[in-house]
Motif scaffolding. Sequence first.
Motif, PDB file in Angstrom:
ATOM      1  N   TRP A  57       0.843  -1.190   0.000  1.00 50.97           N
ATOM      2  CA  TRP A  57       0.000   0.000   0.000  1.00 50.97           C
ATOM      3  C   TRP A  57       0.877   1.239   0.000  1.00 50.97           C
ATOM      4  O   TRP A  57       1.937   1.262   0.611  1.00 50.97           O
ATOM      5  CB  TRP A  57      -0.902   0.050   1.221  1.00 50.97           C
ATOM      6  CG  TRP A  57      -1.925  -1.045   1.328  1.00 50.97           C
ATOM      7  CD1 TRP A  57      -2.219  -2.010   0.420  1.00 50.97           C
ATOM      8  CD2 TRP A  57      -2.785  -1.289   2.444  1.00 50.97           C
ATOM      9  NE1 TRP A  57      -3.214  -2.833   0.876  1.00 50.97           N
ATOM     10  CE2 TRP A  57      -3.585  -2.410   2.124  1.00 50.97           C
ATOM     11  CE3 TRP A  57      -2.964  -0.664   3.659  1.00 50.97           C
ATOM     12  CZ2 TRP A  57      -4.545  -2.909   2.996  1.00 50.97           C
ATOM     13  CZ3 TRP A  57      -3.921  -1.165   4.529  1.00 50.97           C
ATOM     14  CH2 TRP A  57      -4.702  -2.276   4.197  1.00 50.97           C
ATOM     15  N   TYR A  65      -3.272   3.849  -2.335  1.00 50.66           N
ATOM     16  CA  TYR A  65      -3.165   2.881  -3.433  1.00 50.66           C
ATOM     17  C   TYR A  65      -2.848   1.502  -2.865  1.00 50.66           C
ATOM     18  O   TYR A  65      -1.999   1.369  -1.984  1.00 50.66           O
ATOM     19  CB  TYR A  65      -2.044   3.287  -4.397  1.00 50.66           C
ATOM     20  CG  TYR A  65      -2.186   4.695  -4.917  1.00 50.66           C
ATOM     21  CD1 TYR A  65      -2.852   4.950  -6.111  1.00 50.66           C
ATOM     22  CD2 TYR A  65      -1.661   5.784  -4.217  1.00 50.66           C
ATOM     23  CE1 TYR A  65      -2.991   6.246  -6.592  1.00 50.66           C
ATOM     24  CE2 TYR A  65      -1.793   7.082  -4.685  1.00 50.66           C
ATOM     25  CZ  TYR A  65      -2.452   7.307  -5.871  1.00 50.66           C
ATOM     26  OH  TYR A  65      -2.594   8.583  -6.339  1.00 50.66           O
ATOM     27  N   SER A  76      -1.450  -1.536  -9.199  1.00 47.75           N
ATOM     28  CA  SER A  76      -2.528  -1.043  -8.352  1.00 47.75           C
ATOM     29  C   SER A  76      -3.809  -1.798  -8.699  1.00 47.75           C
ATOM     30  O   SER A  76      -4.068  -2.114  -9.861  1.00 47.75           O
ATOM     31  CB  SER A  76      -2.709   0.468  -8.503  1.00 47.75           C
ATOM     32  OG  SER A  76      -3.076   0.804  -9.813  1.00 47.75           O
ATOM     33  N   GLU A  79      -6.314   0.982 -10.770  1.00 48.75           N
ATOM     34  CA  GLU A  79      -5.923   1.623 -12.033  1.00 48.75           C
ATOM     35  C   GLU A  79      -4.937   0.811 -12.853  1.00 48.75           C
ATOM     36  O   GLU A  79      -4.579   1.209 -13.947  1.00 48.75           O
ATOM     37  CB  GLU A  79      -5.288   2.990 -11.734  1.00 48.75           C
ATOM     38  CG  GLU A  79      -6.166   3.918 -10.948  1.00 48.75           C
ATOM     39  CD  GLU A  79      -5.398   5.126 -10.442  1.00 48.75           C
ATOM     40  OE1 GLU A  79      -4.178   5.014 -10.205  1.00 48.75           O
ATOM     41  OE2 GLU A  79      -6.025   6.181 -10.298  1.00 48.75           O
ATOM     42  N   VAL A  86       3.743   4.945  -9.383  1.00 49.83           N
ATOM     43  CA  VAL A  86       2.969   5.689  -8.389  1.00 49.83           C
ATOM     44  C   VAL A  86       3.891   6.257  -7.316  1.00 49.83           C
ATOM     45  O   VAL A  86       3.773   7.430  -6.931  1.00 49.83           O
ATOM     46  CB  VAL A  86       1.873   4.795  -7.766  1.00 49.83           C
ATOM     47  CG1 VAL A  86       1.170   5.500  -6.613  1.00 49.83           C
ATOM     48  CG2 VAL A  86       0.872   4.356  -8.826  1.00 49.83           C
TER      49      VAL A  86
END
Length: 104
Positions: A57, A65, A76, A79, A86
């Motif tokens: 996470w 996320y 993720s 997405e 990210v």
Amino acid sequence: MTETEFLQHSDALFAHIEDALEAYDFDCVPAGNVLTIEADNGVQIIVNRHTPNQELWIAAKSGGYHFAEKDGVWFSTREQREFFDVLNEALSAASGETVAISPY
């Protein structure tokens, strides 16, 4: 992946992030399942492992996320963005400079 493998992998991932961030102005504080990354301006990014779900996470100003492993890559769950894409985006936003940590 077994729980032991997940823990070993996430430990190595945290170490990789810490090592890579030595080239930037961030403080990293590992504490159990959490790696707290703080920019000079006080902005924090939290990387956490959630062992029961075998997820990684990221919590940042841009949102939270969750990442699941698929064929050796962490994507993720919403997405389908790659973990380091990210993370680099969150670190760059926090520091005001381009941060590029290569995938582990």
